[in-house]
Scaffold this motif. Sequence first.
Motif, mmCIF file in Angstrom:
data_model
loop_
_atom_site.group_PDB
_atom_site.id
_atom_site.type_symbol
_atom_site.label_atom_id
_atom_site.label_comp_id
_atom_site.label_asym_id
_atom_site.label_seq_id
_atom_site.Cartn_x
_atom_site.Cartn_y
_atom_site.Cartn_z
ATOM 1 N N LYS A 80 -2.425 18.521 -8.776
ATOM 2 C CA LYS A 80 -3.674 17.952 -8.240
ATOM 3 C C LYS A 80 -3.925 16.567 -8.853
ATOM 4 O O LYS A 80 -4.355 15.643 -8.172
ATOM 5 N N GLY A 81 -3.628 16.443 -10.147
ATOM 6 C CA GLY A 81 -3.796 15.160 -10.841
ATOM 7 C C GLY A 81 -2.839 14.116 -10.300
ATOM 8 O O GLY A 81 -3.220 12.956 -10.080
ATOM 9 N N LEU A 82 -1.591 14.521 -10.064
ATOM 10 C CA LEU A 82 -0.593 13.587 -9.533
ATOM 11 C C LEU A 82 -0.993 13.126 -8.132
ATOM 12 O O LEU A 82 -0.835 11.966 -7.781
ATOM 13 N N MET A 83 -1.545 14.063 -7.371
ATOM 14 C CA MET A 83 -1.978 13.739 -6.005
ATOM 15 C C MET A 83 -3.135 12.729 -6.052
ATOM 16 O O MET A 83 -3.164 11.766 -5.288
ATOM 17 N N LYS A 84 -4.062 12.963 -6.966
ATOM 18 C CA LYS A 84 -5.218 12.082 -7.118
ATOM 19 C C LYS A 84 -4.758 10.657 -7.473
ATOM 20 O O LYS A 84 -5.222 9.678 -6.902
ATOM 21 N N GLU A 85 -3.826 10.583 -8.397
ATOM 22 C CA GLU A 85 -3.309 9.284 -8.831
ATOM 23 C C GLU A 85 -2.609 8.571 -7.671
ATOM 24 O O GLU A 85 -2.838 7.381 -7.420
ATOM 25 N N GLY A 86 -1.781 9.309 -6.943
ATOM 26 C CA GLY A 86 -1.050 8.731 -5.814
ATOM 27 C C GLY A 86 -1.985 8.252 -4.720
ATOM 28 O O GLY A 86 -1.869 7.127 -4.224
ATOM 29 N N THR A 87 -2.945 9.088 -4.352
ATOM 30 C CA THR A 87 -3.880 8.747 -3.273
ATOM 31 C C THR A 87 -4.711 7.523 -3.644
ATOM 32 O O THR A 87 -4.949 6.650 -2.800
ATOM 33 N N ALA A 88 -5.149 7.449 -4.909
ATOM 34 C CA ALA A 88 -5.959 6.308 -5.354
ATOM 35 C C ALA A 88 -5.160 5.015 -5.253
ATOM 36 O O ALA A 88 -5.678 3.975 -4.821
ATOM 37 N N LEU A 89 -3.879 5.073 -5.615
ATOM 38 C CA LEU A 89 -3.059 3.866 -5.576
ATOM 39 C C LEU A 89 -2.705 3.470 -4.138
ATOM 40 O O LEU A 89 -2.666 2.281 -3.815
ATOM 41 N N VAL A 90 -2.505 4.452 -3.289
ATOM 42 C CA VAL A 90 -2.251 4.170 -1.859
ATOM 43 C C VAL A 90 -3.418 3.360 -1.300
ATOM 44 O O VAL A 90 -3.228 2.344 -0.619
ATOM 45 N N ALA A 91 -4.636 3.778 -1.628
ATOM 46 C CA ALA A 91 -5.840 3.129 -1.092
ATOM 47 C C ALA A 91 -5.968 1.675 -1.558
ATOM 48 O O ALA A 91 -6.606 0.863 -0.899
ATOM 49 N N LYS A 92 -5.361 1.355 -2.709
ATOM 50 C CA LYS A 92 -5.497 0.007 -3.274
ATOM 51 C C LYS A 92 -4.333 -0.916 -2.921
ATOM 52 O O LYS A 92 -4.271 -2.039 -3.407
ATOM 53 N N THR A 93 -3.374 -0.413 -2.151
ATOM 54 C CA THR A 93 -2.126 -1.155 -1.973
ATOM 55 C C THR A 93 -1.930 -1.643 -0.537
ATOM 56 O O THR A 93 -2.242 -0.917 0.412
ATOM 57 N N ASP A 94 -1.395 -2.857 -0.406
ATOM 58 C CA ASP A 94 -1.049 -3.414 0.915
ATOM 59 C C ASP A 94 -0.138 -2.462 1.670
ATOM 60 O O ASP A 94 0.762 -1.872 1.079
ATOM 61 N N LYS A 95 -0.329 -2.407 2.984
ATOM 62 C CA LYS A 95 0.473 -1.493 3.814
ATOM 63 C C LYS A 95 1.973 -1.695 3.626
ATOM 64 O O LYS A 95 2.749 -0.753 3.604
ATOM 65 N N ARG A 96 2.400 -2.960 3.468
ATOM 66 C CA ARG A 96 3.845 -3.204 3.397
ATOM 67 C C ARG A 96 4.451 -2.682 2.084
ATOM 68 O O ARG A 96 5.663 -2.546 1.962
ATOM 69 N N VAL A 98 3.047 0.184 0.617
ATOM 70 C CA VAL A 98 2.559 1.561 0.460
ATOM 71 C C VAL A 98 3.684 2.578 0.270
ATOM 72 O O VAL A 98 3.558 3.512 -0.534
ATOM 73 N N ASP A 99 4.810 2.370 0.954
ATOM 74 C CA ASP A 99 5.874 3.376 0.833
ATOM 75 C C ASP A 99 6.444 3.458 -0.589
ATOM 76 O O ASP A 99 6.933 4.507 -0.991
ATOM 77 N N SER A 100 6.351 2.365 -1.341
ATOM 78 C CA SER A 100 6.778 2.420 -2.751
ATOM 79 C C SER A 100 5.887 3.398 -3.510
ATOM 80 O O SER A 100 6.365 4.187 -4.335
ATOM 81 N N VAL A 101 4.589 3.328 -3.236
ATOM 82 C CA VAL A 101 3.634 4.225 -3.897
ATOM 83 C C VAL A 101 3.877 5.669 -3.448
ATOM 84 O O VAL A 101 3.896 6.598 -4.261
ATOM 85 N N VAL A 102 4.089 5.832 -2.151
ATOM 86 C CA VAL A 102 4.320 7.167 -1.582
ATOM 87 C C VAL A 102 5.554 7.812 -2.223
ATOM 88 O O VAL A 102 5.508 8.969 -2.667
ATOM 89 N N LEU A 103 6.640 7.038 -2.305
ATOM 90 C CA LEU A 103 7.884 7.592 -2.870
ATOM 91 C C LEU A 103 7.722 7.899 -4.354
ATOM 92 O O LEU A 103 8.225 8.901 -4.856
ATOM 93 N N SER A 104 6.990 7.028 -5.042
ATOM 94 C CA SER A 104 6.778 7.238 -6.471
ATOM 95 C C SER A 104 5.905 8.478 -6.731
ATOM 96 O O SER A 104 6.185 9.275 -7.642
#
Length: 164
Positions: A80-96, A98-104
């Motif tokens: 749940k913590g990892l998901m929270k961290e990932g989702t928060a960073l997705v929201a702050k990142t340019d679309k181009r 975003v997949d780096s954040v998603v994969l990470s």
Amino acid sequence: MFEHFSTPRDLFEYQLGSALTMEDDSLTMLRELEVAAQGVEVKQQLLHHQQETQQQIANLEQAFQLIGKEPDRSPSPTTKGLMKEGTALVAKTDKRLVDSVVLSAALSTEHYEIAAYQSLCIAAESLGLTGVVELLKQNLEEEQHTSEELTQAARKLATALAAA
Ligand SMILES: [Fe+2]
Ligand SMILES: [Fe+2]
């Protein structure tokens, strides 16, 4: 409720239940990451691992059956913590990017899952639960394979982004 574990078997059963919660949360996370992902290949990879995760949940439920227990979900806050961290960073990142954040984010979960299954395999082996070990090893091998695939995808994407 206060819980205390004094036998390896009780501890194992509790941790098996935490793995079930971990997989439920992984499935939720993979669905969210699939929605956030921009690239078709990344989306497909996440979809494929959702299908594997559903089978992993079935394997864990079968493991409970083999030890003569109803599937019991123990707490597992890590995913749940990892998901929270990932989702928060997705929201702050340019679309181009975003997949780096998603994969990470997906890779973080895989590594946690690998650690969980490595420990569960050790415990199940020591308890002589042969059928359970087989099911846990199947899950472990899938997580390891997924982790390799995600690493390759992340490297490919990072190279493309650096060249752009
Ligand atoms: Fe999993
Ligand atoms: Fe996984």
